[in-house]
Scaffold this motif. Structure first.
Motif, PDB file in Angstrom:
ATOM      1  N   GLU A  67       0.813  -1.219   0.000  1.00 55.91           N
ATOM      2  CA  GLU A  67       0.000   0.000   0.000  1.00 55.91           C
ATOM      3  C   GLU A  67       0.846   1.267   0.000  1.00 55.91           C
ATOM      4  OE1 GLU A  67      -3.131   0.236   2.887  1.00 55.91           O
ATOM      5  OE2 GLU A  67      -3.324  -1.950   2.999  1.00 55.91           O
ATOM      6  N   LEU A  68       2.126   1.140   0.333  1.00 54.56           N
ATOM      7  CA  LEU A  68       2.991   2.310   0.463  1.00 54.56           C
ATOM      8  C   LEU A  68       3.838   2.559  -0.791  1.00 54.56           C
ATOM      9  CD1 LEU A  68       4.217   1.691   4.118  1.00 54.56           C
ATOM     10  CD2 LEU A  68       2.239   3.020   3.324  1.00 54.56           C
ATOM     11  N   LEU A  69       3.783   1.656  -1.752  1.00 53.51           N
ATOM     12  CA  LEU A  69       4.582   1.820  -2.968  1.00 53.51           C
ATOM     13  C   LEU A  69       4.165   3.087  -3.705  1.00 53.51           C
ATOM     14  CD1 LEU A  69       4.624  -1.871  -4.261  1.00 53.51           C
ATOM     15  CD2 LEU A  69       6.521  -0.613  -3.210  1.00 53.51           C
ATOM     16  N   GLY A  70       5.155   3.890  -4.058  1.00 56.31           N
ATOM     17  CA  GLY A  70       4.889   5.137  -4.764  1.00 56.31           C
ATOM     18  C   GLY A  70       4.455   6.283  -3.888  1.00 56.31           C
ATOM     19  N   LYS A  71       4.389   6.058  -2.564  1.00 57.50           N
ATOM     20  CA  LYS A  71       3.903   7.089  -1.650  1.00 57.50           C
ATOM     21  C   LYS A  71       4.981   7.637  -0.723  1.00 57.50           C
ATOM     22  CE  LYS A  71      -0.758   5.128  -1.613  1.00 57.50           C
ATOM     23  NZ  LYS A  71      -1.829   4.519  -0.776  1.00 57.50           N
ATOM     24  N   VAL A  72       6.168   7.027  -0.731  1.00 55.42           N
ATOM     25  CA  VAL A  72       7.231   7.463   0.184  1.00 55.42           C
ATOM     26  C   VAL A  72       8.530   7.688  -0.574  1.00 55.42           C
ATOM     27  CG1 VAL A  72       6.205   6.342   2.198  1.00 55.42           C
ATOM     28  CG2 VAL A  72       7.848   5.076   0.781  1.00 55.42           C
ATOM     29  N   ASP A  73       9.366   8.539  -0.005  1.00 60.19           N
ATOM     30  CA  ASP A  73      10.682   8.833  -0.588  1.00 60.19           C
ATOM     31  C   ASP A  73      11.759   7.906  -0.044  1.00 60.19           C
ATOM     32  OD1 ASP A  73       9.633  11.294  -1.849  1.00 60.19           O
ATOM     33  OD2 ASP A  73       9.519  12.023   0.217  1.00 60.19           O
ATOM     34  N   LEU A  74      11.583   7.499   1.213  1.00 59.36           N
ATOM     35  CA  LEU A  74      12.590   6.706   1.918  1.00 59.36           C
ATOM     36  C   LEU A  74      11.897   5.533   2.596  1.00 59.36           C
ATOM     37  CD1 LEU A  74      14.006   9.735   3.939  1.00 59.36           C
ATOM     38  CD2 LEU A  74      15.059   8.835   1.863  1.00 59.36           C
ATOM     39  N   VAL A  75      12.592   4.403   2.667  1.00 62.28           N
ATOM     40  CA  VAL A  75      12.013   3.276   3.379  1.00 62.28           C
ATOM     41  C   VAL A  75      13.109   2.476   4.068  1.00 62.28           C
ATOM     42  CG1 VAL A  75      12.090   1.763   1.337  1.00 62.28           C
ATOM     43  CG2 VAL A  75      10.486   1.264   3.194  1.00 62.28           C
ATOM     44  N   SER A  76      12.830   2.088   5.309  1.00 65.09           N
ATOM     45  CA  SER A  76      13.677   1.132   6.022  1.00 65.09           C
ATOM     46  C   SER A  76      12.961  -0.211   6.014  1.00 65.09           C
ATOM     47  CB  SER A  76      13.904   1.570   7.477  1.00 65.09           C
ATOM     48  OG  SER A  76      14.883   2.569   7.572  1.00 65.09           O
ATOM     49  N   ILE A  77      13.658  -1.245   5.592  1.00 60.54           N
ATOM     50  CA  ILE A  77      13.071  -2.579   5.530  1.00 60.54           C
ATOM     51  C   ILE A  77      13.645  -3.411   6.664  1.00 60.54           C
ATOM     52  CG2 ILE A  77      12.840  -4.668   4.136  1.00 60.54           C
ATOM     53  CD1 ILE A  77      12.974  -2.795   1.673  1.00 60.54           C
ATOM     54  N   CYS A  78      12.804  -3.723   7.637  1.00 53.41           N
ATOM     55  CA  CYS A  78      13.215  -4.416   8.855  1.00 53.41           C
ATOM     56  C   CYS A  78      12.430  -5.711   9.033  1.00 53.41           C
ATOM     57  CB  CYS A  78      13.019  -3.513  10.070  1.00 53.41           C
ATOM     58  SG  CYS A  78      13.800  -1.891   9.922  1.00 53.41           S
ATOM     59  N   SER A  79      12.002  -6.280   7.940  1.00 53.68           N
ATOM     60  CA  SER A  79      11.270  -7.543   7.946  1.00 53.68           C
ATOM     61  C   SER A  79      12.270  -8.698   7.980  1.00 53.68           C
ATOM     62  CB  SER A  79      10.390  -7.627   6.702  1.00 53.68           C
ATOM     63  OG  SER A  79      11.179  -7.469   5.532  1.00 53.68           O
ATOM     64  N   PRO A  80      11.805  -9.953   8.122  1.00 52.03           N
ATOM     65  CA  PRO A  80      12.727 -11.096   8.126  1.00 52.03           C
ATOM     66  C   PRO A  80      13.606 -11.149   6.879  1.00 52.03           C
ATOM     67  CG  PRO A  80      10.585 -11.776   8.927  1.00 52.03           C
ATOM     68  CD  PRO A  80      10.425 -10.355   8.436  1.00 52.03           C
ATOM     69  N   ALA A  96      11.730   4.807  -4.583  1.00 52.78           N
ATOM     70  CA  ALA A  96      12.167   5.135  -3.226  1.00 52.78           C
ATOM     71  C   ALA A  96      13.632   4.782  -3.015  1.00 52.78           C
ATOM     72  CB  ALA A  96      11.308   4.392  -2.203  1.00 52.78           C
ATOM     73  N   HIS A  97      14.274   5.517  -2.119  1.00 48.96           N
ATOM     74  CA  HIS A  97      15.593   5.151  -1.625  1.00 48.96           C
ATOM     75  C   HIS A  97      15.391   4.116  -0.511  1.00 48.96           C
ATOM     76  CE1 HIS A  97      17.566   8.395  -3.831  1.00 48.96           C
ATOM     77  NE2 HIS A  97      16.578   9.185  -3.436  1.00 48.96           N
TER      78      HIS A  97
END
Length: 322
Positions: A67-80, A96-97
């Motif tokens: 749901e967040l694709l295309g809506k944020v400039d930066l993302v931290s991925i902290c999933s498994p 996104a970066h």
């Protein structure tokens, strides 16, 4: 369908965190502390976790990271770890970066694809090897001399976290990043042994690496040890540097100055450096190529030890763990 987002030249950058566990919580806190950044959303499949995160940070909380694709400039991925590659790929394609916790992926093919994609998209892709910031402050990473031998030890009791991969990808990969930073050239020989306590992945690993230039690196990693131990010893032609992370002591018999071990806030530095790199259009301290190199050596160690490799995530597992 979604539109690719272009990072704004002015105004706050919109950030998201995927996975609201311990590390996700820390990443979210770092974003909220930065000027010019707004924490737009947190994604986590657990309803209770989402509710608490939304209340604590005052941000949007969603079950599905898509749901967040295309809506944020930066993302931290902290999933498994097994979900990293597909989520990184999706956010890079959305413009996104990306800052992803280690490892960058769980196969060399995935890592190579992500590196190429980040470069082709002109986006920052960096990996959470935060101890690089700690070592950088000591000056050890700036030495022109290459050590003859390196010994790294990283041991601690079982916590249950990170058990979707082996102790190599969960813990030892931090030391592999440091070893590759200190020692140039390719790994020419690998020997390793492993112990599985909880299964199916190795919980304790001993490895010996030989580099093309002759340097030998020995690494001991355990997540089932009775007590915590963490350190590094580098032997040079003219002396030894030994660092104990727990006591924060540095012993140096070489003629070159080495600074004190100031732990500081490496995650805060990592997130701030990531944001600064995104704004400037430059690489962060840890490049995707370096993270891919550490992964490649980690997989060589797993292969030499004969341990089970992680199974890449399918769509259902990504949705469940995102």
């Amino acid at each position: 369908m979604f539109l690719r987002r272009r990072v704004p030249e002015n105004g706050p950058l919109q950030a998201a965190v995927i996975g609201a566990g311990v590390f996700g919580h820390h990443h979210a806190s770092k974003y909220t502390a930065l000027d010019g950044v707004e924490l737009f959303a947190i994604a986590d499949p657990a309803a209770e976790t989402r509710t608490k995160a939304a209340a604590h940070y005052g941000c949007k909380a969603v079950a599905d990271w898509r749901e967040l694709l295309g809506k944020v400039d930066l993302v931290s991925i902290c999933s498994p770890a097994i979900t990293h590659a597909p989520i990184v790929r999706a956010f890079l394609n959305a413009g996104a970066h990306v800052l992803v916790e280690k490892p960058i992926a769980t196969t060399q093919e995935e890592a190579a694809e992500l590196v190429a994609l980040a470069r082709s998209m002109g986006k920052v892709l960096t990996v959470g090897h935060q101890e690089r910031f700690v070592f950088a402050r000591t000056g050890l990473l700036d030495l022109a001399e290459t050590p003859l031998e390196i010994t790294c030890w990283r041991q601690g009791p079982w916590t249950g976290r990170g058990d979707d991969v082996s102790a190599v990808l969960d813990l030892m990969i931090h030391d592999l990043d440091l070893v590759h930073t200190l020692v140039p050239g390719a790994v020419t020989d690998v020997a390793a042994t492993a112990l599985i306590e909880y299964g199916p992945h190795a919980d304790e690993i001993s490895a010996r690496l030989t580099f093309a230039g002759g340097t030998v690196a020995r690494l001991e990693t355990s997540r089932i040890a009775p007590e915590r131990k963490r350190g590094l010893r580098a032997v040079y032609a003219d002396g030894v540097v030994e660092i104990d992370f727990l006591s924060r002591t540095v012993t140096n018999t070489t003629p070159r100055p080495i600074g004190a071990l100031e732990v500081g806030d490496p995650l805060g530095e990592s997130v701030a450096g990531f944001v600064a790199a995104a704004r400037a259009g430059t690489d962060a301290l840890v490049t995707p190529e370096q993270a891919a190199q550490a992964l490649a050596t980690a997989l060589l160690i797993e292969d030499a030890a004969g341990v089970a490799l992680p199974v890449p995530a399918n769509d259902a597992r990504i949705a469940a763990n995102g």
